[in-house]
Design a protein around this motif. Structure first.
Motif, PDB file in Angstrom:
ATOM      1  N   ALA A   1       0.800  -1.228   0.051  1.00 36.54           N
ATOM      2  CA  ALA A   1      -0.076   0.152  -0.012  1.00 36.54           C
ATOM      3  C   ALA A   1       1.022   1.229   0.012  1.00 36.54           C
ATOM      4  CB  ALA A   1      -1.018  -0.029   1.256  1.00 36.54           C
ATOM      5  N   PRO A   2       0.596   1.960  -1.001  1.00 35.55           N
ATOM      6  CA  PRO A   2       1.418   3.411  -0.980  1.00 35.55           C
ATOM      7  C   PRO A   2       0.946   4.400   0.046  1.00 35.55           C
ATOM      8  CG  PRO A   2      -0.239   3.451  -2.809  1.00 35.55           C
ATOM      9  CD  PRO A   2      -0.257   2.027  -2.062  1.00 35.55           C
ATOM     10  N   PRO A   3       1.634   5.468   0.604  1.00 34.03           N
ATOM     11  CA  PRO A   3       1.207   6.251   1.580  1.00 34.03           C
ATOM     12  C   PRO A   3      -0.083   6.782   1.408  1.00 34.03           C
ATOM     13  CG  PRO A   3       3.450   6.808   0.738  1.00 34.03           C
ATOM     14  CD  PRO A   3       2.993   5.706  -0.384  1.00 34.03           C
ATOM     15  N   CYS A   4      -0.727   7.194   0.215  1.00 36.76           N
ATOM     16  CA  CYS A   4      -2.127   7.695   0.201  1.00 36.76           C
ATOM     17  C   CYS A   4      -3.046   6.444   0.303  1.00 36.76           C
ATOM     18  CB  CYS A   4      -2.361   8.087  -1.469  1.00 36.76           C
ATOM     19  SG  CYS A   4      -2.274   6.582  -2.643  1.00 36.76           S
TER      20      CYS A   4
ATOM     21  N   PHE B   1     -20.861   4.508  -0.519  1.00 40.69           N
ATOM     22  CA  PHE B   1     -21.715   5.497  -0.757  1.00 40.69           C
ATOM     23  C   PHE B   1     -20.802   6.448  -1.686  1.00 40.69           C
ATOM     24  CE2 PHE B   1     -23.397   4.022   3.129  1.00 40.69           C
ATOM     25  CZ  PHE B   1     -24.383   3.200   2.641  1.00 40.69           C
ATOM     26  N   PRO B   2     -20.259   6.168  -2.967  1.00 39.87           N
ATOM     27  CA  PRO B   2     -19.508   7.156  -3.526  1.00 39.87           C
ATOM     28  C   PRO B   2     -19.950   8.654  -3.508  1.00 39.87           C
ATOM     29  CG  PRO B   2     -20.405   5.632  -5.009  1.00 39.87           C
ATOM     30  CD  PRO B   2     -20.904   5.251  -3.798  1.00 39.87           C
ATOM     31  N   GLY B   3     -21.287   8.839  -4.049  1.00 37.32           N
ATOM     32  CA  GLY B   3     -21.642  10.315  -4.192  1.00 37.32           C
ATOM     33  C   GLY B   3     -21.440  10.849  -2.752  1.00 37.32           C
ATOM     34  N   ILE B   4     -21.574  10.353  -1.503  1.00 38.51           N
ATOM     35  CA  ILE B   4     -21.309  10.945  -0.365  1.00 38.51           C
ATOM     36  C   ILE B   4     -19.989  11.067   0.013  1.00 38.51           C
ATOM     37  CG2 ILE B   4     -21.760  10.556   2.331  1.00 38.51           C
ATOM     38  CD1 ILE B   4     -24.528   9.065   1.763  1.00 38.51           C
ATOM     39  N   VAL B   5     -19.232  10.051  -0.442  1.00 33.73           N
ATOM     40  CA  VAL B   5     -17.793  10.106   0.080  1.00 33.73           C
ATOM     41  C   VAL B   5     -17.037  11.327  -0.886  1.00 33.73           C
ATOM     42  CG1 VAL B   5     -15.516   8.923  -0.377  1.00 33.73           C
ATOM     43  CG2 VAL B   5     -17.552   7.931   0.923  1.00 33.73           C
ATOM     44  N   SER B   6     -17.237  11.425  -2.113  1.00 37.58           N
ATOM     45  CA  SER B   6     -16.801  12.168  -3.085  1.00 37.58           C
ATOM     46  C   SER B   6     -16.951  13.551  -2.677  1.00 37.58           C
ATOM     47  CB  SER B   6     -17.071  11.983  -4.523  1.00 37.58           C
ATOM     48  OG  SER B   6     -18.552  12.192  -4.570  1.00 37.58           O
ATOM     49  N   GLU B   7     -18.182  13.980  -1.819  1.00 36.05           N
ATOM     50  CA  GLU B   7     -18.187  15.255  -1.259  1.00 36.05           C
ATOM     51  C   GLU B   7     -17.707  15.445   0.086  1.00 36.05           C
ATOM     52  OE1 GLU B   7     -21.683  17.704  -1.441  1.00 36.05           O
ATOM     53  OE2 GLU B   7     -22.283  16.691  -3.571  1.00 36.05           O
ATOM     54  N   LEU B   8     -17.795  14.620   1.101  1.00 34.17           N
ATOM     55  CA  LEU B   8     -17.562  14.812   2.388  1.00 34.17           C
ATOM     56  C   LEU B   8     -16.205  14.059   2.763  1.00 34.17           C
ATOM     57  CD1 LEU B   8     -20.967  13.973   3.838  1.00 34.17           C
ATOM     58  CD2 LEU B   8     -19.968  16.249   3.205  1.00 34.17           C
ATOM     59  N   CYS B   9     -15.365  13.630   2.033  1.00 27.27           N
ATOM     60  CA  CYS B   9     -14.135  13.149   2.411  1.00 27.27           C
ATOM     61  C   CYS B   9     -13.025  14.298   2.828  1.00 27.27           C
ATOM     62  CB  CYS B   9     -13.431  12.196   0.908  1.00 27.27           C
ATOM     63  SG  CYS B   9     -11.895  11.507   1.434  1.00 27.27           S
ATOM     64  N   PRO B  10     -12.557  14.222   3.930  1.00 27.12           N
ATOM     65  CA  PRO B  10     -11.498  15.083   4.348  1.00 27.12           C
ATOM     66  C   PRO B  10     -10.125  15.116   3.507  1.00 27.12           C
ATOM     67  CG  PRO B  10     -11.703  13.399   5.900  1.00 27.12           C
ATOM     68  CD  PRO B  10     -12.830  12.945   4.790  1.00 27.12           C
ATOM     69  N   GLY B  11      -9.911  14.082   2.574  1.00 25.28           N
ATOM     70  CA  GLY B  11      -9.012  14.029   1.758  1.00 25.28           C
ATOM     71  C   GLY B  11      -7.477  13.616   2.530  1.00 25.28           C
ATOM     72  N   THR B  12      -7.669  12.826   3.487  1.00 24.44           N
ATOM     73  CA  THR B  12      -6.284  12.478   4.248  1.00 24.44           C
ATOM     74  C   THR B  12      -5.252  11.742   3.067  1.00 24.44           C
ATOM     75  OG1 THR B  12      -7.362  10.331   4.546  1.00 24.44           O
ATOM     76  CG2 THR B  12      -7.590  11.920   6.409  1.00 24.44           C
ATOM     77  N   CYS B  13      -5.694  11.387   2.151  1.00 24.01           N
ATOM     78  CA  CYS B  13      -5.036  10.848   1.180  1.00 24.01           C
ATOM     79  C   CYS B  13      -4.049  11.867   0.609  1.00 24.01           C
ATOM     80  CB  CYS B  13      -5.408   9.845   0.066  1.00 24.01           C
ATOM     81  SG  CYS B  13      -6.523  10.795  -1.067  1.00 24.01           S
ATOM     82  N   MET B  14      -4.569  12.988   0.275  1.00 21.78           N
ATOM     83  CA  MET B  14      -3.874  14.034  -0.266  1.00 21.78           C
ATOM     84  C   MET B  14      -2.855  14.705   0.642  1.00 21.78           C
ATOM     85  SD  MET B  14      -7.447  16.046  -1.859  1.00 21.78           S
ATOM     86  CE  MET B  14      -6.314  17.519  -2.384  1.00 21.78           C
TER      87      MET B  14
ATOM     88  N   GLU C   1       2.278  20.050  -5.054  1.00 21.55           N
ATOM     89  CA  GLU C   1       0.807  20.083  -4.922  1.00 21.55           C
ATOM     90  C   GLU C   1       0.421  18.356  -4.986  1.00 21.55           C
ATOM     91  OE1 GLU C   1      -1.230  22.327  -4.324  1.00 21.55           O
ATOM     92  OE2 GLU C   1       0.344  23.800  -3.735  1.00 21.55           O
ATOM     93  N   PRO C   2      -0.350  17.864  -4.187  1.00 24.04           N
ATOM     94  CA  PRO C   2      -0.907  16.663  -4.210  1.00 24.04           C
ATOM     95  C   PRO C   2      -1.905  16.475  -5.196  1.00 24.04           C
ATOM     96  CG  PRO C   2      -2.141  17.888  -2.481  1.00 24.04           C
ATOM     97  CD  PRO C   2      -1.127  18.881  -2.995  1.00 24.04           C
ATOM     98  N   VAL C   3      -2.156  15.415  -5.471  1.00 27.62           N
ATOM     99  CA  VAL C   3      -3.234  14.810  -6.802  1.00 27.62           C
ATOM    100  C   VAL C   3      -4.560  15.342  -6.133  1.00 27.62           C
ATOM    101  CG1 VAL C   3      -4.190  12.992  -8.001  1.00 27.62           C
ATOM    102  CG2 VAL C   3      -1.719  13.325  -7.678  1.00 27.62           C
ATOM    103  N   ARG C   4      -5.455  15.990  -6.972  1.00 28.27           N
ATOM    104  CA  ARG C   4      -6.698  16.301  -6.346  1.00 28.27           C
ATOM    105  C   ARG C   4      -7.614  15.209  -6.449  1.00 28.27           C
ATOM    106  NH1 ARG C   4      -6.655  21.334 -10.321  1.00 28.27           N
ATOM    107  NH2 ARG C   4      -8.960  21.631  -9.578  1.00 28.27           N
ATOM    108  N   MET C   5      -7.589  14.272  -5.367  1.00 28.88           N
ATOM    109  CA  MET C   5      -8.461  12.959  -5.318  1.00 28.88           C
ATOM    110  C   MET C   5      -9.832  13.461  -5.036  1.00 28.88           C
ATOM    111  SD  MET C   5      -6.815  10.153  -6.109  1.00 28.88           S
ATOM    112  CE  MET C   5      -8.387   9.534  -5.151  1.00 28.88           C
ATOM    113  N   ARG C   6     -10.290  14.363  -4.257  1.00 32.57           N
ATOM    114  CA  ARG C   6     -11.667  14.858  -4.121  1.00 32.57           C
ATOM    115  C   ARG C   6     -12.067  15.073  -5.579  1.00 32.57           C
ATOM    116  NH1 ARG C   6     -12.965  18.331   0.923  1.00 32.57           N
ATOM    117  NH2 ARG C   6     -15.057  18.074  -0.259  1.00 32.57           N
TER     118      ARG C   6
END
Length: 753
Positions: A21-24, A59-72, A83-88
């Motif tokens: 698993a990579p860091p993200c 729930f991809p619709g909810i996650v894509s809006e509310l994810c805090p982006g810890t991977c970023m 600049e991180p990849v804009r995952m959200r």
């Protein structure tokens, strides 16, 4: 039956973090496969990317809006100052373009029933996972709608639509909204349901229960998680719900005290090894992640998912793969290679699928030189060949010729030790090795003469270091060759050995560490004032420019020898390019040719692809590279070579050269070794002999047999003989001058009459 130790193979490759698993991904509570998601997005396969997204996020619709982006935050680009990849944004775009009806599979309905108290994201995640597996679920929510705090953080209609879409057609899941479960009602639920998951959210009721390890409580069959059990973001709460589903299913199968054999979801410490790797930036030709020809102020409209995805390094380690033709040829990495090796060597295997992979390692050491974890796949394949040899099932044809050649070099015909004055001690022993002695016996004599000029009473030892046996996995014969050298060293009073072959030098250091060694090139550099004038101007070498030094695999880690070679090359007046720190590989090592000739030729061409003219200091490299069409000169030819342009000797001629070299060093009468008087070969036959690893003596043995049949029209005769593990056929014609061999062919099948 031979018992193989498989643990050593797994342990050797265990530190490899390829495909870990990579860091993200470590920073993602849901453990989404970001590499796969990015790969799909980069190629515009949004529906495929959506399936990756949904498989982990529920729930991809909810996650894509509310994810805090810890991977970023953990993104390697960000850690390295970019600049991180804009995952959200990528997730939101993917949801918009790729959303589709969930795939459903008809699974048998389970008899167990689970109650979920709390209709927030944690409870819904647990309910979804278990209901999709056929369990009967009742979700109790005190409010009028499920969704919890998500309904206040985003458009509630969009959130509810996402929930409704995912639960569609899951008829085993029932929702009871506006139903608050009281503390008094919990015991009744535990009787009516086989398990209970409590996820009442931040500041919700815990029913007076205590939380234990693995989300268990002090009430058997009751689990608790989500924001109720601590400070967590919404995505971590969802991960708790998915973990609860796994723990509940484990409870059904093995009981409440069962220890999980899986790693629960959640944020983990990033593997810092990925941050230490070097990555190349994607060349997009415009601002990465932005579409051209649109106003810069309208950044959202200018968002380009393919270009943004291209920013991702797709963090992974491929250092060994980039330098190893064997890995590239079989498209495998260390851990997979170890697994396939174990499978191939199992004694009950009828088919051994990875034999040619095991026999394809040249032991060049490149993988270890570049590996951040110092993993040496050569060691793994050395073990594999030893185990294969001990098992008695290794195809003898893979190493039969080279073992015979080693035995010949150690025989009375070719092997010897000579000291000018045997009554005085010898401080040095020149050890030219079997291949240099076979290819260039005159150079061996001149190099020994140079050593005699600069050292007092040096000896010379003709023979073999035993490396062909090591490459074949024949440990007994390798040890016997080492014992021979140790005995010579002890008899001569512990002198310094001067190997002309870097592979011999490495072999001596590994198996005879008590013997001090100094390669011929280091010795020549240390006594450069006594070197003869270079003779390359009188050879086929016409100009000093355009050469590249080809470091053999035996020189890996031997900085003293590599430095000496560069000094000797410059002293000879040759302007040669330095290839860098990683050694080359001609493909000769490991004697892979009989098992995989295509790979050997590929290795030779790959490693010398950028070199028009080559300076080598390994006889095997010189041999292979020349036969593959490269212009190659051995370093020793520059100082001790002949002014005559000569062809490389055949395999049989090399054995003759070793015989004559011994006779010359011992001042014996030179007795030419005639395989068969009057034997000649048509064009192309000698090349075929090299391809088949056949000597003139082998052909002569076949011709002693009575022809099996003849062709009256062409006058050709056909004779055959079983030689070791092969049947060799010779096609020839007879005339007054002798016999002319026009063709050869062989196979492993034995002809019986």
């Amino acid at each position: 039956m031979f018992q193989m130790d498989t643990d050593k193979y797994k342990e050797l490759t265990a530190p490899c973090f390829r495909d870990e698993a990579p860091p993200c991904v470590s920073a993602c509570p849901l453990g989404m496969d970001i590499r796969k998601f990015i790969s799909r997005m980069k190629s515009g396969k949004y529906k495929a990317a959506y399936r990756v997204l949904r498989s982990k996020t529920v729930f991809p619709g909810i996650v894509s809006e509310l994810c805090p982006g810890t991977c970023m935050q953990a993104c390697t680009r960000a850690v390295k100052g970019g600049e991180p990849v804009r995952m959200r944004e990528l997730e939101a775009f993917c949801f918009e373009k790729g959303v589709q009806k969930p795939e459903r599979y008809r699974l048998a309905k389970k008899e167990q029933k689970i109650a979920v108290i709390g209709g927030g994201l944690s409870g819904l995640s647990c309910a979804y996972r278990l209901s999709s597996r056929g369990y009967h679920i009742n979700v109790y929510e005190k409010l009028e709608n499920v969704g919890g705090i998500a309904l206040s953080l985003m458009d509630p209609e969009k959130a509810l639509a996402d929930i409704k879409r995912e639960f569609a057609e899951l008829d085993v899941c029932c929702f009871e909204t506006g139903h608050e479960v009281s503390r008094e009602a919990l015991p009744g639920l535990t009787k009516d349901f086989n398990a209970v998951y409590i996820a009442t959210g931040e500041n919700g009721t815990d029913f007076g229960l205590s939380l234990y390890e693995n989300m268990k409580t002090n009430l058997p069959g009751v689990f608790m998680g989500g924001r109720l059990t601590g400070e967590k973001n919404l995505i971590e709460a969802m991960a708790d719900g998915l973990n609860a589903a796994e723990f509940i299913e484990l409870y059904f199968k093995l009981g409440y005290d069962a220890v999980p054999d899986f790693e629960p979801l959640g944020i983990k410490e990033p593997d810092a090894r990925f941050y230490a790797l070097d990555y190349e930036e994607a060349d997009q030709g415009n601002d990465i992640g932005l579409l051209p020809d649109l106003p810069e102020t309208d950044q959202d409209a200018r968002f380009d998912p393919a270009a943004e995805s291209a920013k991702c390094y797709e963090c992974n380690c491929d250092k060994c793969y980039r330098v190893c033709p064997l890995m590239q040829h079989f498209q495998k990495y260390p851990k997979k290679m170890a697994v396939d090796t174990i499978t191939t060597l199992r004694p009950y295997m009828v088919r051994r699928p990875s034999v040619r992979m095991i026999m394809g390692c040249t032991f060049c050491g490149k993988c270890r030189e570049v590996c951040p974890e110092d993993i040496d796949m050569g060691r793994l394949y050395k073990w594999a060949r030893q185990d294969y040899f001990k098992d008695g099932t290794m195809p003898e044809s893979f190493h039969e010729f080279w073992l015979d050649d080693m035995r010949f070099s150690l025989s009375e015909e070719a092997g010897t030790v000579f000291t000018p004055d045997p009554d005085r001690p010898s401080g040095y022993v020149f050890f030219p090795g079997c291949q240099l002695a076979g290819m260039f016996p005159d150079i061996v004599e001149k190099a020994y003469a140079f050593i005699k000029e600069t050292a007092d009473n040096p000896s010379v030892c003709l023979g073999c270091c035993g490396i062909p046996a090591e490459w074949a996995g024949a440990e007994d014969e390798r040890a016997a060759a080492a014992d021979r050298i140790r005995g010579i060293w002890e008899k001569l009073g512990h002198p310094v050995f001067i190997p002309a072959c870097t592979a011999c030098n490495r072999n001596l250091k590994e198996y005879l560490p008590e013997i001090e060694t100094e390669t011929l090139y280091s010795y020549m550099a240390a006594h450069a004032d006594h070197l003869p004038e270079p003779v390359w101007q009188k050879m086929s070498v016409k100009e000093a420019d355009g050469y590249s030094i080809f470091d053999p695999c035996g020189a890996a880690g031997d900085e003293a020898t590599r430095k000496a070679v560069r000094m000797l090359t410059a002293k000879a007046g040759i302007n040669a390019a330095d290839p860098g720190s990683v050694p080359g590989c001609c493909g000769f090592g490991g004697h892979i040719y009989p098992a995989n000739p295509v790979l050997q030729n590929k290795i030779a061409d790959m490693t010398a692809a950028d070199c028009k003219k080559i300076i080598a200091y390994c006889a095997n490299c010189k041999d292979v590279l020349c036969r593959n069409g490269h212009e190659c000169v051995h370093l020793l030819e520059l100082y001790f070579g002949s002014t005559e342009n000569r062809k490389l000797p055949t395999l049989g001629e090399r054995r003759d050269n070793r015989r004559m070299l011994k006779q010359r060093l011992l001042s014996e009468d030179i007795i030419p070794h005639e395989t068969s008087p009057g034997l000649a070969f048509a064009d192309g036959v000698t090349e075929k002999m090299l391809k088949y690893l056949i000597t003139e003596e082998d052909v002569a043995e076949v011709l002693k047999e009575k022809p099996a049949f003849s062709d009256p029209e062409s006058g050709l005769l056909y004779a055959r003989k079983r030689l070791g593990r092969i049947t060799l056929w010779a096609v020839f014609r007879e005339d007054e001058g002798g016999r002319l061999v026009t063709d050869l062919y062989k196979y492993r099948m034995e002809v019986q009459e």
